[in-house]
Design an enzyme around this catalytic site. Structure first.
Site, PDB file in Angstrom:
ATOM      1  N   LYS A 196       0.779  -1.036   0.056  1.00 55.77           N
ATOM      2  CA  LYS A 196      -0.019   0.080   0.036  1.00 55.77           C
ATOM      3  C   LYS A 196       0.995   1.322  -0.065  1.00 55.77           C
ATOM      4  CE  LYS A 196      -3.579   2.372   2.759  1.00 55.77           C
ATOM      5  NZ  LYS A 196      -4.641   2.387   3.692  1.00 55.77           N
ATOM      6  N   LYS A 250      -2.197  -1.469  -3.661  1.00 58.15           N
ATOM      7  CA  LYS A 250      -3.258  -0.296  -3.680  1.00 58.15           C
ATOM      8  C   LYS A 250      -2.289   0.847  -3.886  1.00 58.15           C
ATOM      9  CE  LYS A 250      -5.810   1.847  -0.240  1.00 58.15           C
ATOM     10  NZ  LYS A 250      -6.462   1.797   0.889  1.00 58.15           N
TER      11      LYS A 250
HETATM   12  C1  PBG Z   1      -7.121   3.683   5.451  1.00 57.20           C
HETATM   13  C2  PBG Z   1      -7.798   3.387   4.136  1.00 57.20           C
HETATM   14  C3  PBG Z   1      -7.551   4.351   2.804  1.00 57.20           C
HETATM   15  C4  PBG Z   1      -8.286   3.859   1.900  1.00 57.20           C
HETATM   16  C5  PBG Z   1      -8.751   2.414   2.421  1.00 57.20           C
HETATM   17  N1  PBG Z   1      -8.376   2.271   3.642  1.00 57.20           N
HETATM   18  C6  PBG Z   1      -6.827   5.846   3.005  1.00 57.20           C
HETATM   19  C7  PBG Z   1      -5.755   5.995   3.433  1.00 57.20           C
HETATM   20  O1  PBG Z   1      -4.601   5.098   3.449  1.00 57.20           O
HETATM   21  O2  PBG Z   1      -5.570   6.879   4.208  1.00 57.20           O
HETATM   22  C8  PBG Z   1      -8.293   4.209   0.490  1.00 57.20           C
HETATM   23  C9  PBG Z   1      -9.257   3.839  -0.503  1.00 57.20           C
HETATM   24  C10 PBG Z   1      -9.438   4.610  -1.497  1.00 57.20           C
HETATM   25  O3  PBG Z   1      -8.796   5.620  -1.861  1.00 57.20           O
HETATM   26  O4  PBG Z   1     -10.714   4.216  -2.189  1.00 57.20           O
HETATM   27  N2  PBG Z   1      -7.089   2.564   6.270  1.00 57.20           N
END
Ligand code: PBG
Length: 330
Positions: A196, A250
């Site tokens: 991520k 991601k």
């Molecule tokens: C945080 C989380 C995020 C997303 C999913 N879980 C955002 C972040 O890391 O701040 C992002 C998903 C998206 O942008 O569609 N636990």
């Protein structure tokens, strides 16, 4: 002999049809859903056109629609009211909290639907970080992992078949696995957000779950450096050693190389999250007429599958599944 290109195309098409690896199906789509408490009607999320915050009963109805389209899994994100948020995300562990209630209701109404529960602290904390902070405002790894492990057990016991830690702390997959096992949740799977990245493309999601001041929050101390592929692969493979059941990359579209490289190095199911900013930018460009929505949607999803993702979390899930259904009926 020189043949007209239309003839060559027809000749090729027949075999291309047999060889096509374009296998986007409703089964490979997972719909993210934002769920709120109370009985308010659905609230549009301006930066995610077509997406709404839904109360629990509307969520049940939405899942009815999704399963009717052939979708088998939803990824759930609770939207917690500000009054329940605090510095240490205590609300996360309440058994009568919003998330366990959503899961119980969904499991009752849709026992076949795969419920993927996000495990992180950002929905519950006033600061919006995924972990607990020390006095200097830095994320503390180990206390966060302990909190997340308890949260994972709570969500599993409430009905989540899959828990998905999205926090990127070190050692959380192992700790969550141990906690699940010692609570009798041996069959709960872990879908780890293994790679991520600290991306600029999460803005609309943060808009959806919290307040817009957090849209540009910097998470670079625990999320991955977008420029560093080998670190990402190394990190993701550590989650395999820690016993993750599936891995996720991601964002998806900008990280197809990571998906492809991981595909070659693991036989575990591989997921990709087409995140909010990827979805929002396609929508924004189609509003001005600069892109065609359906074609851009399908191409973006086909590319993620082509790179090697088995399934895709995408805000396009419902529309893409319904387009697939229409095409197969035609
Ligand atoms: C945080 C989380 C995020 C997303 C999913 N879980 C955002 C972040 O890391 O701040 C992002 C998903 C998206 O942008 O569609 N636990």
């Amino acid at each position: 002999m020189i043949l007209a290109s239309s003839i060559l195309e027809e000749r090729g098409d027949r075999l291309r049809m047999l060889a096509s690896d374009d296998t986007l199906t409703a089964r490979s789509l997972v719909a993210p859903l934002f769920v709120t408490d109370g009985n308010d009607p659905p609230v549009e999320i301006p930066s995610l056109p077509g997406m709404q915050r839904l109360n629990i009963s509307d969520t049940l109805r939405e899942c009815e629609t999704l399963t009717g389209l052939g979708i088998r899994a939803v990824a759930l994100f609770p939207v917690i009211a500000d009054e329940y948020k605090d510095h240490t995300a205590t609300y996360a562990l309440r058994e009568d909290g919003l998330f366990p209630r959503i899961l119980r209701a969904l499991q009752d109404a849709h026992p076949q639907l795969i419920l993927i529960a996000d495990v992180a602290l950002d929905p519950y904390s006033t600061h919006g970080h995924d972990g607990l902070l020390n006095a200097q405002g830095e994320v503390m790894n180990d206390p966060t992992v302990a909190h997340l492990s308890k949260l994972a057990v709570l969500l599993a016991q409430a009905g989540a078949g899959v828990v998905a830690p999205s926090d990127m702390m070190d050692g959380r997959v192992r700790s969550i696995r141990n906690a699940l096992n010692s609570s009798g949740c041996h069959t709960t799977s872990i879908l780890s957000y293994a790679a991520k990245f600290a991306s600029a493309f999460y803005g609309p999601f943060r808009d959806a779950v919290s307040s817009s001041q957090k849209t540009y929050l910097d998470k670079r101390t625990y999320q991955l450096d977008p420029a560093n592929a080998s670190q990402a692969i190394r990190d993701a493979l550590l989650d395999v050693e820690e016993d993750a059941d599936a891995l996720m990359v991601k964002p998806a579209g900008l990280y197809l190389d990571i998906i492809a490289r991981l595909r070659e190095r693991t036989t575990l199911p591989l997921a990709a999250y087409q995140v909010s900013g990827e979805y929002a930018q396609i929508h924004a460009a189609t509003r001005t007429g600069w892109l065609n929505l359906d074609r851009a949607r399908d191409e973006s999803l086909a590319a993620i599958r082509r790179a090697g993702a088995d399934f895709i979390l995408t805000y396009f899930a419902r529309e893409a599944a319904s387009a697939l259904l229409q095409r197969s009926a035609a």
